[in-house]
Design a protein around this motif. Structure first.
Motif, short mmCIF file in Angstrom:
data_model
loop_
_atom_site.label_atom_id
_atom_site.label_comp_id
_atom_site.label_asym_id
_atom_site.label_seq_id
_atom_site.Cartn_x
_atom_site.Cartn_y
_atom_site.Cartn_z
N THR A 198 -123.60 -13.38 69.51
CA THR A 198 -123.09 -12.60 70.62
C THR A 198 -124.15 -12.57 71.71
OG1 THR A 198 -122.06 -10.50 71.24
CG2 THR A 198 -123.92 -10.37 69.75
N HIS A 200 -117.03 -27.99 65.16
CA HIS A 200 -117.17 -26.53 65.11
C HIS A 200 -117.01 -25.90 66.50
CE1 HIS A 200 -118.30 -25.76 60.95
NE2 HIS A 200 -119.03 -26.86 60.99
N LEU A 201 -117.51 -26.57 67.52
CA LEU A 201 -117.46 -26.01 68.87
C LEU A 201 -116.23 -26.48 69.65
CD1 LEU A 201 -121.22 -26.23 69.91
CD2 LEU A 201 -119.98 -24.32 68.88
N GLN A 202 -115.43 -27.33 69.03
CA GLN A 202 -114.21 -27.85 69.64
C GLN A 202 -114.51 -28.51 70.99
OE1 GLN A 202 -111.98 -24.18 69.54
NE2 GLN A 202 -111.05 -24.72 67.58
N GLN A 203 -115.50 -29.38 70.95
CA GLN A 203 -115.93 -30.12 72.12
C GLN A 203 -116.03 -31.61 71.75
OE1 GLN A 203 -116.80 -28.67 75.26
NE2 GLN A 203 -115.97 -26.79 74.37
N THR A 219 -121.01 -30.62 64.89
CA THR A 219 -121.15 -29.69 66.01
C THR A 219 -119.94 -29.77 66.92
OG1 THR A 219 -123.56 -29.94 65.93
CG2 THR A 219 -122.63 -29.00 67.93
N ASN A 275 -120.31 -17.79 70.61
CA ASN A 275 -119.41 -16.98 69.79
C ASN A 275 -118.88 -17.78 68.61
OD1 ASN A 275 -119.58 -14.52 71.19
ND2 ASN A 275 -118.05 -15.17 72.67
N LYS A 276 -118.60 -19.06 68.82
CA LYS A 276 -118.07 -19.92 67.75
C LYS A 276 -119.10 -20.17 66.64
CE LYS A 276 -114.52 -22.06 70.47
NZ LYS A 276 -114.03 -23.20 71.21
N VAL A 277 -120.38 -19.98 66.94
CA VAL A 277 -121.40 -20.13 65.90
C VAL A 277 -121.85 -18.76 65.39
CG1 VAL A 277 -122.18 -22.39 66.68
CG2 VAL A 277 -123.36 -20.33 67.50
N ALA A 303 -118.85 -18.80 75.05
CA ALA A 303 -117.76 -19.10 74.11
C ALA A 303 -118.28 -19.94 72.94
CB ALA A 303 -116.63 -19.82 74.83
N MET A 304 -119.13 -20.92 73.22
CA MET A 304 -119.68 -21.76 72.15
C MET A 304 -120.59 -20.94 71.24
SD MET A 304 -120.48 -25.54 73.59
CE MET A 304 -120.31 -25.69 75.34
#
Length: 98
Positions: free
Chosen positions: A88, A54-57, A51, A83-85, A80-81
């Motif tokens: 919308t 994928h979420l760049q966190q 996770t 959108n990454k998965v 934004a998170m």
């Protein structure tokens, strides 16, 4: 014996908890975004590390997300998170009901 009184809750639990109308609306929106995001994470079966990647966190940030720590996330970051998965967000604006 005393009678138990049941009080009907309002649509936004944060109002019942004593938050101002503006703050309650913001908290409700963020909690709905967090629920949608954590649902997507569970659906995918991602681990904490997956996770975070994928979420760049950071892992700590994802842990806070999955624990529902609303105060650590803005609406912008949550959108934004999502959108990454592949999700919308649509907004519905309605008049206040008295």
């Amino acid at each position: 014996m005393s009678e138990n009184t049941i009080t009907q809750a309002v649509d936004n639990i944060f109002l019942d908890l004593g938050f101002s109308s503006e703050e309650a609306d913001n908290l409700l929106i963020r909690s709905q975004l967090i629920l949608a995001l954590t649902h997507q994470i569970k659906e995918r079966g991602w681990t904490l590390d997956q996770t975070a990647q994928h979420l760049q966190q950071s892992n700590d940030r994802i842990k806070a997300l999955t624990q529902g720590k609303i105060g650590q996330f803005s609406v912008d970051i949550l959108i934004a998170m999502l959108n990454k998965v592949g999700m919308t967000v649509k907004v519905e604006i309605c008049p206040k009901v008295a």
